[in-house]
Scaffold this active site. Structure first.
Site, PDB file in Angstrom:
ATOM      1  N   CYS A 103      41.839  38.710  28.660  1.00 10.79           N
ATOM      2  CA  CYS A 103      42.251  39.929  29.255  1.00 10.79           C
ATOM      3  C   CYS A 103      43.552  38.892  30.026  1.00 10.79           C
ATOM      4  O   CYS A 103      45.042  39.217  29.675  1.00 10.79           O
ATOM      5  CB  CYS A 103      41.834  39.769  30.715  1.00 10.79           C
ATOM      6  SG  CYS A 103      42.645  41.186  32.088  1.00 10.79           S
ATOM      7  N   CYS A 200      36.750  40.271  34.472  1.00  6.17           N
ATOM      8  CA  CYS A 200      37.693  39.850  34.584  1.00  6.17           C
ATOM      9  C   CYS A 200      38.650  41.679  35.225  1.00  6.17           C
ATOM     10  O   CYS A 200      38.848  42.238  34.330  1.00  6.17           O
ATOM     11  CB  CYS A 200      39.036  39.335  33.556  1.00  6.17           C
ATOM     12  SG  CYS A 200      40.779  39.696  33.992  1.00  6.17           S
TER      13      CYS A 200
END
Length: 373
Positions: A103, A200
């Site tokens: 991410c 995330c």
């Protein structure tokens, strides 16, 4: 003090305390500061654990308090294509990926960086990561955060020196209690908000339920390394090397009450292998091969070198020797055996305070003699 008043910084506002204080610190340093809230996941169920709405409200409240504009952007399509699908593929293959690293690589320091520069005219982006940047000979280096307990350089090893040069990390120079103190003094709504955990951008939903929506679970046997059948697992994807909780098996006469640990996954036969004791030989590795290498501020290595490595976040530094196999792979030999080295996770290399880079663990070298052939 250098004149920052002509420089525009866009802070990635997560709705947490670290990004909130980062924005304030940048204002104090004289920058033109605005916030950006990234929506990277489309909730489809409205359950309370989807905290994006709360996070956005908190980010907006902080920006209002600091007199800052807050922009919003939706990167859900980019997240799905570049992070989530790969995450599922890794789980299908029996590995344990780290989506936070992906991410940061694909969203926070790529999509966000490009959007901030091109659409918002930013000179820099900033995040609330506990890392530091050091510029040496025209290249930006990634350094560990000053707070050893909170250092997040492990998650940022995929960044290039070019990306780092456009990034600011204000709280990397502080310790966490000081960050909270600043937020309390400013009476920010995020001052006492607990740190986020979980995947995330997916938040703290029940991981097993979440994964089960996207991948069919295949129950199978739990076997000891000696071939005893001791239980059933609900799917290999729910387990990782070194895991102790959630196995649902008790002690044995031979092993006493020592807890059970996952020591291997036989993906071909859908068997979860367990052993008793956190230092069981089957859990230990003497080295690993890492692939998909990334070096922060230099070209691929061509000769063996000494450094320390982390094979998971917040692990003690492990002294090792790194030997290149080719441009894409290195062999890592630990000075002493290491527990729970997990394929799919990242091996990240350091010399002193400097994060050199890292790679994905492709395979581990078991302790010699621990695996019967």
């Amino acid at each position: 003090m250098s004149d920052n008043s002509q420089k525009k910084v866009i802070v990635g506002m997560s709705g947490g305390v670290d990004s909130s204080v980062s924005a304030y610190l940048l204002q104090q340093q004289g920058y033109q500061v605005a916030g950006l809230f990234m929506k990277n996941w489309e909730e489809d169920d409205g359950e309370e654990y989807c905290s994006a709405a709360t996070d956005l409200a908190d980010a907006q409240a902080v920006c209002d308090k600091l007199g800052m504009e807050l922009h919003t952007v939706n990167f859900a399509a980019e997240y799905w294509d570049n992070v989530f699908e790969l995450f599922l593929e890794e789980y299908k293959a029996g590995r344990t990926p780290n989506p936070d690293i992906l991410c940061n690589k694909e969203i926070k320091f790529k999509a966000f960086l490009e959007f901030a520069a091109e659409d918002l005219g930013a000179d820099y982006i900033a995040t609330g990561h506990y890392v530091r940047r050091q510029d040496v000979n025209g290249k930006s280096r990634l350094l560990r955060g000053l707070d050893g307990n909170k250092d997040q350089s492990y998650f940022l090893y995929t960044l290039s020196h070019e990306q780092l040069a456009q990034s600011l990390f204000p709280v990397g120079e502080l310790e966490k209690p000081e960050v909270r103190r600043i937020a309390e003094q400013l009476e920010l709504v995020t001052a006492k908000k607990k740190d986020s955990t979980g995947i995330c951008f997916i938040g703290e939903r029940k991981f097993r339920d979440f994964l089960g929506r996207y991948l069919p679970a295949q129950p199978g046997p739990i076997m000891t390394v000696d071939g005893q059948h001791v239980g059933e697992h609900q799917g290999l994807m729910y387990h990782t090397l070194g895991q102790r909780k959630g196995l649902g098996i008790g002690g044995t006469k031979e092993g006493g009450d020592d807890p059970w640990y996952v020591v291997d996954k036989d993906v071909a036969n859908n068997i979860l292998l367990v052993a008793q004791g956190h230092e069981h030989p089957r859990l230990m590795s003497v080295g690993l091969i890492a692939q998909q290498l990334h070096w922060v501020d230099r070209e691929p290595v061509t000769a063996a070198f000494r450094c320390v490595v982390k094979t998971r976040y917040r692990q003690q530094d492990i002294p090792c020797t790194v030997t290149p196999l080719d441009d894409e792979r290195v062999e890592v030999r630990f000075d002493d055996p290491v527990a729970a080295v997990t394929p799919g996770q990242s091996a990240v290399f350091y010399q002193g305070e400097v994060c050199l880079g890292g790679g994905i663990i492709e395979e581990r070298y078991p302790l010699p003699g621990s695996v019967a052939n």
